[in-house]
Design a protein around this motif. Structure first.
Motif, PDB file in Angstrom:
ATOM      1  N   UNK A 156       9.015  25.878  -0.912  1.00  0.00           N
ATOM      2  CA  UNK A 156       8.598  25.387   0.290  1.00  0.00           C
ATOM      3  C   UNK A 156       8.946  23.855   0.231  1.00  0.00           C
ATOM      4  N   UNK A 157       9.562  23.495   1.563  1.00  0.00           N
ATOM      5  CA  UNK A 157       9.983  21.944   1.414  1.00  0.00           C
ATOM      6  C   UNK A 157       9.216  21.216   2.695  1.00  0.00           C
ATOM      7  N   UNK A 158       8.811  20.070   2.334  1.00  0.00           N
ATOM      8  CA  UNK A 158       7.775  19.214   3.294  1.00  0.00           C
ATOM      9  C   UNK A 158       8.445  18.025   3.789  1.00  0.00           C
ATOM     10  N   UNK A 159       8.112  17.724   4.655  1.00  0.00           N
ATOM     11  CA  UNK A 159       8.318  16.342   5.177  1.00  0.00           C
ATOM     12  C   UNK A 159       6.720  15.518   5.037  1.00  0.00           C
ATOM     13  N   UNK A 160       7.020  14.597   3.966  1.00  0.00           N
ATOM     14  CA  UNK A 160       5.789  14.049   3.838  1.00  0.00           C
ATOM     15  C   UNK A 160       5.850  12.452   4.235  1.00  0.00           C
ATOM     16  N   UNK A 161       4.379  11.863   4.470  1.00  0.00           N
ATOM     17  CA  UNK A 161       4.559  10.477   4.667  1.00  0.00           C
ATOM     18  C   UNK A 161       3.718   9.798   3.774  1.00  0.00           C
ATOM     19  N   UNK A 162       4.011   8.746   3.207  1.00  0.00           N
ATOM     20  CA  UNK A 162       3.313   7.878   2.184  1.00  0.00           C
ATOM     21  C   UNK A 162       3.166   6.458   3.067  1.00  0.00           C
ATOM     22  N   UNK A 163       1.845   6.328   3.178  1.00  0.00           N
ATOM     23  CA  UNK A 163       1.561   4.822   3.730  1.00  0.00           C
ATOM     24  C   UNK A 163       0.574   4.100   2.705  1.00  0.00           C
ATOM     25  N   UNK A 164       1.081   2.991   2.583  1.00  0.00           N
ATOM     26  CA  UNK A 164       0.572   2.135   1.357  1.00  0.00           C
ATOM     27  C   UNK A 164       0.199   0.932   1.959  1.00  0.00           C
ATOM     28  N   UNK A 165      -0.904   0.593   1.466  1.00  0.00           N
ATOM     29  CA  UNK A 165      -1.650  -0.960   1.900  1.00  0.00           C
ATOM     30  C   UNK A 165      -0.739  -2.106   1.454  1.00  0.00           C
ATOM     31  N   UNK A 166      -0.979  -3.260   2.055  1.00  0.00           N
ATOM     32  CA  UNK A 166      -0.155  -4.440   1.457  1.00  0.00           C
ATOM     33  C   UNK A 166       0.224  -4.639   0.080  1.00  0.00           C
ATOM     34  N   UNK A 167      -0.768  -4.349  -0.607  1.00  0.00           N
ATOM     35  CA  UNK A 167      -0.716  -4.461  -2.002  1.00  0.00           C
ATOM     36  C   UNK A 167      -0.060  -3.262  -2.894  1.00  0.00           C
ATOM     37  N   UNK A 168       0.461  -2.296  -2.108  1.00  0.00           N
ATOM     38  CA  UNK A 168       0.819  -0.949  -2.597  1.00  0.00           C
ATOM     39  C   UNK A 168       0.296  -0.339  -3.454  1.00  0.00           C
ATOM     40  N   UNK A 169      -1.097  -0.573  -3.787  1.00  0.00           N
ATOM     41  CA  UNK A 169      -1.801   0.156  -4.912  1.00  0.00           C
ATOM     42  C   UNK A 169      -2.298   1.390  -4.420  1.00  0.00           C
ATOM     43  N   UNK A 170      -2.905   1.396  -3.091  1.00  0.00           N
ATOM     44  CA  UNK A 170      -3.678   2.710  -2.798  1.00  0.00           C
ATOM     45  C   UNK A 170      -2.979   3.501  -1.628  1.00  0.00           C
ATOM     46  N   UNK A 171      -1.879   4.427  -2.303  1.00  0.00           N
ATOM     47  CA  UNK A 171      -1.126   5.088  -1.209  1.00  0.00           C
ATOM     48  C   UNK A 171      -1.842   6.220  -0.610  1.00  0.00           C
ATOM     49  N   UNK A 172      -1.560   6.478   0.555  1.00  0.00           N
ATOM     50  CA  UNK A 172      -2.137   7.779   1.303  1.00  0.00           C
ATOM     51  C   UNK A 172      -1.065   8.627   1.638  1.00  0.00           C
ATOM     52  N   UNK A 173      -1.366   9.974   1.159  1.00  0.00           N
ATOM     53  CA  UNK A 173      -0.255  10.922   1.364  1.00  0.00           C
ATOM     54  C   UNK A 173      -0.482  11.831   2.509  1.00  0.00           C
ATOM     55  N   UNK A 174       0.331  12.286   3.221  1.00  0.00           N
ATOM     56  CA  UNK A 174      -0.019  13.180   4.278  1.00  0.00           C
ATOM     57  C   UNK A 174       1.101  13.882   4.712  1.00  0.00           C
ATOM     58  N   UNK A 175       1.157  15.276   5.197  1.00  0.00           N
ATOM     59  CA  UNK A 175       2.216  16.180   5.362  1.00  0.00           C
ATOM     60  C   UNK A 175       2.446  16.242   6.848  1.00  0.00           C
ATOM     61  N   UNK A 176       3.602  15.778   7.463  1.00  0.00           N
ATOM     62  CA  UNK A 176       3.890  15.562   8.881  1.00  0.00           C
ATOM     63  C   UNK A 176       4.490  16.997   9.370  1.00  0.00           C
ATOM     64  N   UNK A 177       5.279  17.634   8.375  1.00  0.00           N
ATOM     65  CA  UNK A 177       6.032  19.035   8.829  1.00  0.00           C
ATOM     66  C   UNK A 177       6.295  19.664   7.609  1.00  0.00           C
ATOM     67  N   UNK A 178       6.823  20.937   7.873  1.00  0.00           N
ATOM     68  CA  UNK A 178       7.125  22.064   7.173  1.00  0.00           C
ATOM     69  C   UNK A 178       8.411  22.537   7.359  1.00  0.00           C
ATOM     70  N   UNK A 179       9.208  22.617   6.235  1.00  0.00           N
ATOM     71  CA  UNK A 179      10.575  23.116   6.342  1.00  0.00           C
ATOM     72  C   UNK A 179      10.433  24.695   6.147  1.00  0.00           C
ATOM     73  N   UNK A 180       9.627  25.298   7.148  1.00  0.00           N
ATOM     74  CA  UNK A 180       9.583  26.832   6.707  1.00  0.00           C
ATOM     75  C   UNK A 180      10.821  27.600   7.223  1.00  0.00           C
TER      76      UNK A 180
END
Lengths: 559, 259
Positions: A535-559
């Motif tokens: 299964x392939x995913x389109x993921x988004x990593x958004x990290x704060x200014x210090x790059x230490x606390x990333x938040x990941x989410x899945x925006x789309x699925x290559x189903x």
């Protein structure tokens, strides 16, 4: 009065650039008085305001062309229902002076001039009374009087009174474009005919032979011998039809859908008699006996779709026209016509129970028939009807069509519009859009994105440094709290450098600098991740200014 | 005598002429009722007869379901057919367009509600292809509903494509009235996406192993490896490394801008 009964004297009220007025009011823009405005439909300018016209914007231009000619142009989308709804007070104001108002389209209404000019004493007095009525309702309306609706419309566009019997001379100087048929006008110009007087001099028989019924009709108008008398003659057979709604209906789309068969039968019966309708009277009645009667005229022949559109406009205007401008109109009308004025306009107090269609004027039609086995058009119409039916079952917005929109990420590029609404994309997908995601696109989009966790080999959250590097490659993925699955392939990080200034700006106009420039916005990076199951995913990593606390989410699925 | 022969000969000729005029119409009618809808090039190996009108083609839920559904809808859509997807999550317009679906003839009903059979029935009446995914929470599928919808499709010459979400490994639990059952598998255990590495490249195309079985003409099981999606987002037969589908414009345009 002359010996030969010419077309009746007609007063026309024309609101210039009505689509612009309506779109401005419904978009509730305030400081738009002298800004150039253009209204677009299907990416073409359909109307523009005076300042825009002075800057070189004309009808038929593409959006880009128009913006190139006038960079500060405010572009609005066309809203035909709002046009009909906001025109309702204008019609009500005209109706308060004389009955039998005919609406050609929102923005143009006509009424017979004989009665009011006798009542007020002269045609000038009629214009004065009309101007007083309209003053409180609509900012800008032009009034003209001439023989017949066509000449009256042209007179209204110029704000003049054409004396009786001189309409032919008045029309003669006008360009053939005023006939409102671009194809015909183009053809005539290529034949060397530029003025209506030149066109009028052609023998009627030859015009009919060369240009068909449409051309012959235009020819009669150019001669000032308007064939359409205002509701002069009802057809011999009673073609009027009625439809009772049980229970009463209160929604535009349900009424239009229920009326569909009736309208088709109505048109089919007329066609069977070799007739086509050019002007019809549409009556709506409620449970409490309120009534809305409106005459609709069409340049040309009313088809079933045109009739349905007019039903939609009238219902919309009656049900929802009571806000805003209506109140001013009500005040003006009740002042003039006393107690009787209350019953005529105003939103109905109950659902609509009766719809009646009566053809006021008909013309003989050519032998136009549908194909025996139905062309592809029949298939399209069947499909559209089925989708409209589902929309009626589930409500507006339940049936959607997708449009490819301009943009960089798949969610921006997918625009869903309700069935029957305008399908033109908000942004052009043909522009380059540098930095957009490479093809293939994910088949399923997640809106809002699903939270996910992406860990490296040591079980720490994968992060992207401020320089856009990934020090520890992603190794395991968990979508929405599910069990972790090993990652077999990944690509990225692709930085998303869009709209990072949002949330930074202080003032409402976005011009003032941020209060605290030291707080940098979150940086976002896109990844493509493939897990062990394929299964392939389109993921988004958004990290704060210090790059230490990333938040990941899945925006789309290559189903 | 000659006269009468001449008359019969001309009568026979005119009858022949009339027949010749009627024949295309008759074929048109027969094609509308009994013919098959075309499928995309990549699926021709697994559905050699196309999508038979009036049939029910089940797609098993699992990997590649959405791509397979889009690929199935693409063939008819390119020929001007209308299609609808009922109960699907948010579909990407780009993916659908890349597969070859004409978006102006493609409708989405994301939330058909409890009365979903009525909705699907109404659509089957007038559209050519209707893909259905059962609404998530309750919406149990009864045999009666399935049979009724299949009969509706057969009667109107449309194609029903249900997604079987509850299918078990032994083959039970799918859509009860399916004529053809399609399922997709990974073509290789070591990952079927090509173009992507560890930290480099990008997703380009995927090899899927498609299986088809069913009853009647589709009783013989077929398997085939296809690119789904192929480069450019459409479907392609996996034997030929370069797909003939002319979506190269999109691919190259996007590749040049990819970072």
């Amino acid at each position: 009065m002359s010996e030969i009964a010419g077309p009746p004297r007609t007063v026309a009220v024309w609101c210039p650039d009505w689509p612009v007025t309506a779109a401005l009011r419904s978009s509730s823009e305030t400081d738009s008085a002298d800004r150039p405005v253009a209204v677009l439909s299907a990416n073409r300018v359909v109307a523009c305001s005076h300042p825009a016209r002075r800057a070189g914007v004309t009808r038929g231009l593409r959006r880009r062309e128009a913006q190139a000619r006038c960079p500060e142009l405010m572009v609005l989308n066309r809203d035909e229902l709002a046009e009909a709804r906001l025109f309702e007070p204008v019609v009500a104001a005209v109706e308060s002076l004389a009955p039998g108002v005919e609406v050609s389209r929102p923005g143009l209404a006509a009424v017979g001039a004989r009665g009011p000019s006798r009542y007020f004493g002269s045609e000038n007095a009629v214009i004065g009374a009309l101007a007083r009525e309209l003053g409180g309702v609509v900012p800008d309306a032009l009034i003209g009087i001439a023989d017949g609706p066509f000449a009256a419309e042209q007179a209204a566009r110029r704000g003049v009174i054409v004396p009786a019997g001189q309409s032919a001379d008045f029309l003669g100087d006008l360009s053939v474009d005023t006939l409102g048929d671009p194809d015909l006008a183009d053809l005539l110009r290529r034949l060397g005919i530029r003025r209506l007087s030149q066109f009028a001099q052609l023998p009627a028989r030859d015009v009919l032979a060369r240009f068909g019924p449409v051309g012959a009709w235009a020819h009669r108008q150019a001669q000032g011998r308007d064939a359409r008398a205002i509701a002069a003659r009802a057809p011999g057979v009673d073609f009027s039809v009625r439809l009772d709604f049980e229970p009463a209906l209160t929604r535009v789309d349900t009424i239009a859908f229920s009326a569909r068969t009736l309208v088709e039968d109505f048109i089919a019966t007329l066609t069977a008699h070799g007739l086509a309708c050019t002007c019809l009277e549409l009556t709506l009645q409620t449970d409490n006996g309120e009534e809305a009667v409106r005459r609709w005229r069409h340049t040309g022949v009313l088809t079933a779709i045109d009739v349905l559109d007019r039903i939609r406009w009238q219902v919309e205007g009656w049900l929802h026209g009571s806000r805003g401008a209506r109140d001013a109109a009500l005040a003006a009308i009740s002042q003039h016509s006393g107690p009787g004025g209350d019953a005529a306009p105003g939103a109905p107090s109950a659902g609509i129970t009766l719809l009646r269609l009566a053809p006021l004027e008909t013309v003989p039609t050519g032998a136009h028939q549908q194909a025996l086995w139905g062309g592809s058009g029949a298939q399209d119409e069947r499909a559209c009807r089925a989708l409209a039916r589902v929309q009626t079952l589930l409500g507006h917005g339940s049936v959607l069509t997708a449009v490819v929109n301009g943009g960089r990420d798949p969610l921006q590029r997918t625009q869903l519009v309700a069935w029957g609404d305008d399908r033109s994309p908000a942004r052009s997908p043909d522009e380059p859009w540098p930095g957009q995601l490479p093809s293939p696109a994910p088949t399923v989009l997640l809106d809002p994105p699903t939270p996910a966790r992406v860990l490296d080999d040591a079980g720490r959250a994968v992060l992207v440094t401020t320089r856009g590097a990934v020090p520890m490659p992603p190794a395991r993925l968990s979508v929405n709290g599910a069990a972790f699955v090993p990652i077999t392939g990944w690509a990225g990080p692709w930085p998303v450098e869009e709209h990072w200034w949002h949330g930074l700006t202080g003032g409402p106009g976005g011009r003032q600098p941020a209060a605290d420039l030291s707080v940098l916005p979150a940086r976002r990076f896109r990844f493509q991740l493939v897990d062990l199951r394929g299964q392939a995913y389109l993921a988004l990593c958004s990290s704060g200014p210090d790059a230490a606390t990333p938040t990941w989410s899945i925006e789309g699925i290559y189903d | 005598v000659f006269d009468s022969e001449g008359v019969t000969a001309s009568a026979a000729l005119s009858q022949e002429l009339r027949l010749a005029q009627v024949r295309p119409l008759a074929e048109l009618v027969a094609g509308r009722l009994a013919g098959a809808l075309p499928v995309a090039d990549g699926l021709a190996s697994i559905l050699p007869d196309g999508l038979r009108r009036g049939s029910t083609v089940e797609v098993s839920g699992g990997i590649g379901t959405m791509s397979l559904v889009l690929a199935l809808l693409a063939g008819p859509s390119e020929q001007g057919s209308w299609s609808a997807a009922v109960g699907f999550p948010l579909l990407c317009a780009d993916a659908a367009a890349d597969h070859g679906i004409d978006l102006s003839r493609f409708a989405l009903v994301p939330h058909p509600g409890a009365d979903w059979t009525t909705v699907v029935g109404a659509l089957l009446d007038s559209l050519d292809v209707v893909a259905v995914r059962l609404p998530r929470p309750p919406a149990r599928l009864t045999d009666v509903d399935a049979r009724r919808l299949a009969a509706r499709a057969r009667q109107r010459g449309s194609v029903l494509i249900p997604i079987a979400t509850g299918r078990r490994a032994d083959g039970t639990g799918g859509w009860p009235t399916a004529d053809v059952r399609l399922s997709a598998d990974l073509a290789a255990a070591d990952g079927s996406w090509s173009g992507i590495g560890s930290g480099h490249g990008r997703l380009q195309q995927r090899r899927l192993l498609l299986h088809a079985n069913g009853r009647g003409a589709a009783a013989r099981p077929r398997s085939s490896t296809v690119w789904l999606p192929d480069r450019g987002g459409a479907t392609g037969p996996a034997e030929s490394p370069v797909s003939a589908i002319s979506t190269a414009r999109i691919s190259t345009a996007r590749m040049s801008t990819a970072r």
